[in-house]
Design an enzyme around this catalytic site. Structure first.
Site, short mmCIF file in Angstrom:
data_model
loop_
_atom_site.label_atom_id
_atom_site.label_comp_id
_atom_site.label_asym_id
_atom_site.label_seq_id
_atom_site.Cartn_x
_atom_site.Cartn_y
_atom_site.Cartn_z
N GLU A 121 -3.42 46.18 55.04
CA GLU A 121 -2.73 47.15 54.21
C GLU A 121 -1.79 46.45 53.23
O GLU A 121 -1.14 45.47 53.56
CB GLU A 121 -1.90 48.04 55.13
CG GLU A 121 -1.26 49.15 54.40
CD GLU A 121 -0.76 50.18 55.38
OE1 GLU A 121 -1.59 50.76 56.09
OE2 GLU A 121 0.45 50.38 55.42
N CYS A 134 3.75 44.08 48.24
CA CYS A 134 4.01 43.47 49.54
C CYS A 134 2.67 43.07 50.17
O CYS A 134 1.83 43.92 50.43
CB CYS A 134 4.76 44.46 50.42
SG CYS A 134 5.27 43.71 51.94
N CYS A 141 -0.04 38.92 64.44
CA CYS A 141 0.92 37.81 64.34
C CYS A 141 1.00 37.14 65.70
O CYS A 141 0.96 37.82 66.73
CB CYS A 141 2.29 38.34 63.92
SG CYS A 141 3.50 37.06 63.57
N CYS A 145 8.54 38.80 67.75
CA CYS A 145 9.91 39.26 67.50
C CYS A 145 10.07 40.63 68.16
O CYS A 145 9.21 41.51 68.00
CB CYS A 145 10.16 39.34 66.00
SG CYS A 145 9.89 37.74 65.19
N CYS A 148 9.90 44.01 66.17
CA CYS A 148 8.82 44.15 65.18
C CYS A 148 7.54 44.61 65.86
O CYS A 148 7.09 44.01 66.83
CB CYS A 148 8.58 42.81 64.49
SG CYS A 148 7.13 42.81 63.40
N CYS A 379 -1.16 60.12 57.65
CA CYS A 379 -2.06 59.27 58.42
C CYS A 379 -3.47 59.45 57.88
O CYS A 379 -3.96 60.56 57.76
CB CYS A 379 -1.99 59.67 59.88
SG CYS A 379 -3.47 59.41 60.81
N1 SAH Z 1 6.50 37.34 59.42
C1 SAH Z 1 7.32 37.17 58.31
C2 SAH Z 1 6.98 38.17 57.23
C3 SAH Z 1 7.30 39.62 57.57
S1 SAH Z 1 8.52 40.11 56.46
C4 SAH Z 1 8.77 37.27 58.71
O1 SAH Z 1 9.04 37.65 59.84
O2 SAH Z 1 9.63 36.92 57.90
C5 SAH Z 1 9.06 41.65 56.90
C6 SAH Z 1 10.53 41.74 57.27
O3 SAH Z 1 10.72 42.97 57.99
C7 SAH Z 1 10.97 40.62 58.21
O4 SAH Z 1 12.28 40.23 57.92
C8 SAH Z 1 10.92 41.31 59.56
O5 SAH Z 1 11.75 40.64 60.48
C9 SAH Z 1 11.39 42.70 59.22
N2 SAH Z 1 11.02 43.71 60.22
C10 SAH Z 1 10.06 43.65 61.15
N3 SAH Z 1 10.04 44.79 61.90
C11 SAH Z 1 11.02 45.58 61.41
C12 SAH Z 1 11.49 46.88 61.76
N4 SAH Z 1 10.94 47.59 62.74
N5 SAH Z 1 12.51 47.39 61.03
C13 SAH Z 1 13.04 46.69 60.01
N6 SAH Z 1 12.63 45.47 59.63
C14 SAH Z 1 11.64 44.91 60.34
FE1 SF4 Z 2 5.54 38.21 63.14
FE2 SF4 Z 2 6.90 40.48 62.96
FE3 SF4 Z 2 8.15 38.27 63.77
FE4 SF4 Z 2 7.39 38.49 61.19
S1 SF4 Z 2 8.90 39.77 62.23
S2 SF4 Z 2 7.12 36.72 62.54
S3 SF4 Z 2 5.47 39.67 61.42
S4 SF4 Z 2 6.48 39.31 64.84
#
Ligand code: SAH
Ligand code: SF4
Length: 407
Positions: A121, A134, A141, A145, A148, A379
């Site tokens: 997407e 974006c 991944c 985290c 996430c 959706c």
């Molecule tokens: N994997 C890379 C690229 C993803 S960037 C990274 O982690 O940097 C997208 C951004 O959104 C990252 O800073 C990530 O930490 C943040 N993010 C992920 N899940 C989120 C959520 N549920 N709410 C807000 N931000 C989130």
């Molecule tokens: Fe992977 Fe989500 Fe962590 Fe970015 S924020 S590195 S997409 S798990």
């Protein structure tokens, strides 16, 4: 207002859906690789470089998605190219347009050994004076985290350079951002200049775990004789893969964003577990050493606001201390909850206090306003055999992409 188009039964853009056996793609190859591919297909060696330059122009300046449109190339050569290669766009399985102009596309790419075709997407966010795309670097991944949703999915596979670039090419097709193309009626786009002016590698995946493909794609996106995006308008976001941070600056030369989210190792180990491997001291040192860093080329630090977890004034103070001496911007991202997530978003008042403290200490700290909420809720009822994102996965991913946009 949300408009959803289910494009799954229509041919891809320009009718260029690839059929038959998979032919190698030309998008994503460097100029040298492109010339080599032409030689291998039977183009005379001394002509290959000139032909590669011609093709480069068609692919990246004109946005050609089939060989037939390349009228300054002989019919014979076009035939040879079509027999040996593909420049078809991926299939767009859905396109959604939000009332605020945010657009998203679901694209399908081949399995490439990963079992089923994959779905990716891409989200476009228009603002006054710029349009940000974006882009994803992986399907899933490997990192986990804790806040996430992508982190709860397994890595399906890395995207190729072609697939990373295809996200930009499709967006430019659909927005009429190539010469002689029409912008869809009523589309919200920047009032002047390019419709896609900025790229953020903030979609699914950790771009620095797919360094070569991301590098090749971004160098092509920035090539002055092609897509010609300024490297200052390309931002790569990483959770902190320290060994590749310096190489991002020296070999790609784009802007850097760091998903910081915590100001001490104990908490960051929990939120962004790659911190156990590359702790804050190493990460901050890599940032200080980032090639080309200056007040005009700052690092963006992303900081997701989690209620009662990382949002106190003490955290804000520590953040300011940690970033001392690094030309930095801070992006405060309201947490986007997803089903089963263990966190809540901080209260608005807390976020504002946090932002005020940071501002008072000299950092720009915009709070990302939610965009495209209506398409987050929508959706697509798509049917395909691909490795599909579940609805919850897609919603969380979109929330993340939209939250992280901009400077
Ligand atoms: N994997 C890379 C690229 C993803 S960037 C990274 O982690 O940097 C997208 C951004 O959104 C990252 O800073 C990530 O930490 C943040 N993010 C992920 N899940 C989120 C959520 N549920 N709410 C807000 N931000 C989130
Ligand atoms: Fe992977 Fe989500 Fe962590 Fe970015 S924020 S590195 S997409 S798990």
């Amino acid at each position: 207002m949300t408009v959803t188009l289910d494009l799954s039964r229509r041919p891809a853009t320009n009718g260029a859906t690839s059929t038959g056996p998979e032919r190698p793609a030309l998008v994503g190859l460097s100029r040298t690789e492109l010339a080599q591919a032409l030689t291998q297909a039977g183009v005379a060696e001394k002509q290959s470089r000139m032909r590669a330059t011609q093709l480069w122009h068609w692919l990246y300046v004109r946005g050609a998605a089939d060989f037939a449109s390349m009228h300054n190339i002989s019919k014979d050569l076009r035939g040879l190219l079509a027999e040996n290669f593909t420049i078809a766009r991926p299939q767009i399985t859905a396109e959604q347009v939000s009332g605020d102009g945010t657009r998203k596309w679901l694209m399908q790419f081949p399995a490439r050994g990963a079992g089923k075709p994959v779905e990716v997407e891409t989200v476009y966010i228009p603002e006054e004076g710029r349009g940000t795309l974006c882009v994803s670097s992986q399907v899933g991944c490997t990192l986990t985290c804790s806040f996430c949703h992508t982190g709860t999915q397994k890595l399906v596979r890395n995207l190729t350079a072609e697939e990373i670039l295809a996200q930009l090419l499709v967006a430019r097709d659909r927005l009429g951002d190539f010469p002689d193309a029409d912008t869809p009626a009523g589309a919200i786009v920047p009032s002047e200049g390019r419709k896609v002016s900025n790229i953020v590698m903030m979609g699914m995946g950790e771009p620095l775990y797919n360094f070569d493909a991301v590098k090749n794609a971004l160098l092509i996106a920035a090539d002055g004789d092609g897509l010609s995006l300024s490297k200052r308008r390309i931002t790569l976001s990483t959770s902190g893969v320290v060994p590749f941070i310096g190489r991002t600056g020296s070999e790609i030369g784009c802007m850097l964003a760091i998903s910081l989210h915590a100001v001490n190792d104990e908490l960051r180990d929990e939120l962004v577990p790659i911190n156990k491997k590359y702790p804050l001291t190493d990460l901050m040192q890599a940032c200080r050493d980032y090639p080309g860093l200056s007040n005009a080329r700052r690092i963006t630090f992303e900081y997701v606001m989690l209620k009662g977890v990382n949002d106190s004034l003490a955290d804000a103070k520590e953040l300011v201390r940690l970033l001392k001496g690094i030309p930095a911007k801070i992006n405060l991202i309201p947490f986007n909850p997803w089903p089963g997530s263990a966190y809540q978003c901080s209260d608005w008042e807390t976020i504002e206090k946090f932002a005020d403290f940071i501002n008072d200490n000299g950092y720009a700290s915009p709070i990302r306003t939610p965009r495209g909420r209506d398409i987050l809720a929508a959706c697509g009822q798509l049917k395909s055999e691909s490795q599909r994102l579940k609805k919850t996965e897609r919603l969380a991913l979109e929330a993340m992409m939209i939250a992280g946009h901009g400077e």
